[in-house]
Design a protein around this motif. Sequence first.
Motif, mmCIF file in Angstrom:
data_model
loop_
_atom_site.group_PDB
_atom_site.id
_atom_site.type_symbol
_atom_site.label_atom_id
_atom_site.label_comp_id
_atom_site.label_asym_id
_atom_site.label_seq_id
_atom_site.Cartn_x
_atom_site.Cartn_y
_atom_site.Cartn_z
ATOM 1 N N SER A 1 0.858 -1.188 0.000
ATOM 2 C CA SER A 1 0.000 0.000 0.000
ATOM 3 C C SER A 1 0.893 1.237 0.000
ATOM 4 O O SER A 1 2.054 1.173 0.437
ATOM 5 N N ASP A 2 0.323 2.362 -0.418
ATOM 6 C CA ASP A 2 1.102 3.602 -0.534
ATOM 7 C C ASP A 2 1.898 3.954 0.726
ATOM 8 O O ASP A 2 3.045 4.358 0.657
ATOM 9 N N ASP A 3 1.242 3.835 1.904
ATOM 10 C CA ASP A 3 1.888 4.284 3.141
ATOM 11 C C ASP A 3 2.703 3.211 3.844
ATOM 12 O O ASP A 3 3.232 3.428 4.928
ATOM 13 N N CYS A 4 2.769 2.045 3.219
ATOM 14 C CA CYS A 4 3.493 0.927 3.843
ATOM 15 C C CYS A 4 4.997 1.210 3.827
ATOM 16 O O CYS A 4 5.543 1.738 2.853
ATOM 17 N N THR A 5 5.666 0.870 4.911
ATOM 18 C CA THR A 5 7.124 1.009 4.960
ATOM 19 C C THR A 5 7.767 -0.197 4.289
ATOM 20 O O THR A 5 7.411 -1.326 4.580
ATOM 21 N N VAL A 6 8.679 0.076 3.393
ATOM 22 C CA VAL A 6 9.389 -1.004 2.707
ATOM 23 C C VAL A 6 10.851 -0.945 3.141
ATOM 24 O O VAL A 6 11.470 0.123 3.093
ATOM 25 N N GLU A 7 11.369 -2.084 3.581
ATOM 26 C CA GLU A 7 12.768 -2.147 4.057
ATOM 27 C C GLU A 7 13.200 -3.603 4.097
ATOM 28 O O GLU A 7 12.351 -4.493 4.100
ATOM 29 N N PRO A 8 14.494 -3.860 4.147
ATOM 30 C CA PRO A 8 14.954 -5.240 4.265
ATOM 31 C C PRO A 8 14.355 -5.885 5.522
ATOM 32 O O PRO A 8 14.325 -5.257 6.588
ATOM 33 N N ALA A 9 13.846 -7.115 5.395
ATOM 34 C CA ALA A 9 13.196 -7.782 6.525
ATOM 35 C C ALA A 9 14.186 -7.983 7.658
ATOM 36 O O ALA A 9 15.292 -8.490 7.442
ATOM 37 N N GLU A 10 13.787 -7.579 8.848
ATOM 38 C CA GLU A 10 14.690 -7.665 10.004
ATOM 39 C C GLU A 10 15.182 -9.083 10.253
ATOM 40 O O GLU A 10 16.345 -9.305 10.587
ATOM 41 N N ALA A 11 14.260 -10.041 10.075
ATOM 42 C CA ALA A 11 14.600 -11.436 10.391
ATOM 43 C C ALA A 11 15.733 -11.980 9.536
ATOM 44 O O ALA A 11 16.332 -12.999 9.877
ATOM 45 N N ILE A 12 16.027 -11.340 8.402
ATOM 46 C CA ILE A 12 17.114 -11.890 7.573
ATOM 47 C C ILE A 12 18.320 -10.955 7.515
ATOM 48 O O ILE A 12 19.191 -11.101 6.676
ATOM 49 N N THR A 13 18.330 -9.966 8.410
ATOM 50 C CA THR A 13 19.522 -9.112 8.455
ATOM 51 C C THR A 13 20.129 -9.191 9.868
ATOM 52 O O THR A 13 19.405 -9.384 10.848
ATOM 53 N N ASP A 14 21.414 -9.103 9.946
ATOM 54 C CA ASP A 14 22.107 -9.033 11.247
ATOM 55 C C ASP A 14 23.466 -8.384 10.989
ATOM 56 O O ASP A 14 23.693 -7.866 9.894
ATOM 57 N N GLU A 15 24.375 -8.450 11.955
ATOM 58 C CA GLU A 15 25.628 -7.702 11.726
ATOM 59 C C GLU A 15 26.471 -8.292 10.592
ATOM 60 O O GLU A 15 27.254 -7.590 9.962
ATOM 61 N N HIS A 16 26.258 -9.610 10.325
ATOM 62 C CA HIS A 16 27.015 -10.206 9.206
ATOM 63 C C HIS A 16 26.340 -9.944 7.861
ATOM 64 O O HIS A 16 26.947 -10.038 6.810
ATOM 65 N N ASN A 17 25.060 -9.684 7.921
ATOM 66 C CA ASN A 17 24.291 -9.439 6.693
ATOM 67 C C ASN A 17 23.481 -8.155 6.913
ATOM 68 O O ASN A 17 22.265 -8.194 7.077
ATOM 69 N N PRO A 18 24.175 -7.021 6.969
ATOM 70 C CA PRO A 18 23.476 -5.768 7.291
ATOM 71 C C PRO A 18 22.529 -5.357 6.166
ATOM 72 O O PRO A 18 22.746 -5.751 5.018
ATOM 73 N N PRO A 19 21.495 -4.579 6.498
ATOM 74 C CA PRO A 19 20.574 -4.138 5.452
ATOM 75 C C PRO A 19 21.302 -3.318 4.392
ATOM 76 O O PRO A 19 22.048 -2.397 4.747
ATOM 77 N N ILE A 20 21.140 -3.671 3.129
ATOM 78 C CA ILE A 20 21.826 -2.907 2.082
ATOM 79 C C ILE A 20 20.928 -1.816 1.506
ATOM 80 O O ILE A 20 21.361 -1.030 0.677
#
Length: 341
Positions: free
Chosen positions: A291-310
């Motif tokens: 939806s228009d107002d939805c926040t889009v970002e890398p899913a937290e569950a698959i990011t961590d310090e070894h795989n930071p959000p790009i």
Amino acid sequence: MEKLITSCWSNFQSVPGNYIFPPESRPGNVKVPFSNSIPVIDLSEAHKGDRTNTIQKIIKAAEEFGFFQVINHGVSVNEMKEAMSVFKEIFQMPEEYKKKLCTNDPSKPCKMFTSSFNYATEKVHLWRDSLRHPCYPLEQWQHLWPENPTTYRECVGNFSNEVKELGSRIMNLISEGLGLKCGYFDNDLTGSMILSVNHYPSCPEPSLTLGMSKHSDPNLITILMQDDVSGLQVLKDGKWIAVEVLPHSFVINIGYALQIISNGKLKSVEHRVVTNSSQGRTTAAFCLAPSDDCTVEPAEAITDEHNPPIFKSFKYKDFISHYFNKYGDTVVLKSFVAPKN
Ligand code: OGA
Ligand code: NI
């Protein structure tokens, strides 16, 4: 207002100058091979106890090609045929009626247009007409759709529901494959679906023109129904490959939003549409989107310090307005890359 290409193409012996792409982006006379390498996934296997295997095939296809086709997907073949016939019919309606569907008013959610939304500023026009309108949530939009053909609203409404259902099933398989919790996408992330019905008339000089120029889709996934004429090509390792037409299948491709949510694991791959000199082609692209107002970002569950959000976090509508400003430009995602620490 500009004339639909469907209304004037038959008068052309050759392609008018403003439809001729420059040599570096036109298809030319190069024969693009049909490739059986775009994976075909039998979705019925997912219900027959082979769910893990189906999920693996989908993820692999989404990583390597950004594209796959689905068969035995559960959408009724009859509804597919009926919808395709009404989609073809709408471009054959009388001129006066189609003119009424064409509007430059950006606030109108349902519109027919030729080439692209950037007709006034684009250098070269596309050899296509399109009808575009939202189709989810259905109650919000259906009464704004074309009244003719008289079956349009009911037939396309039922069909959109089935396609949305298919979209949810595919998103569930993808979320499981990404290691996200069950139902991860069953919310605002799939709160919108836009339908583009495209018609590409036959063209006297297909080597000079394009039905759609090279682009990636901005949404989560696109669910495409083609008629029995080919024309879609996908860029793989710097080379174009043609997507085969398989009866009763849908072509699925990954859009930027899913590339971002998967933190770059799944790829939104560039594609284009070529025309041909003997047959017109009709397709229906259902773009499942946040939806228009939805926040889009890398899913937290698959990011961590070894795989930071790009990628950065942003509102989908901000991404979309950026996308439409840059349409055809392949650097869209660059503005949303997270700064390195
Ligand atoms: C699209 C698209 C392909 C086609 O609508 O984004 O890529 O074959 N369509 O019509
Ligand atoms: Ni596309």
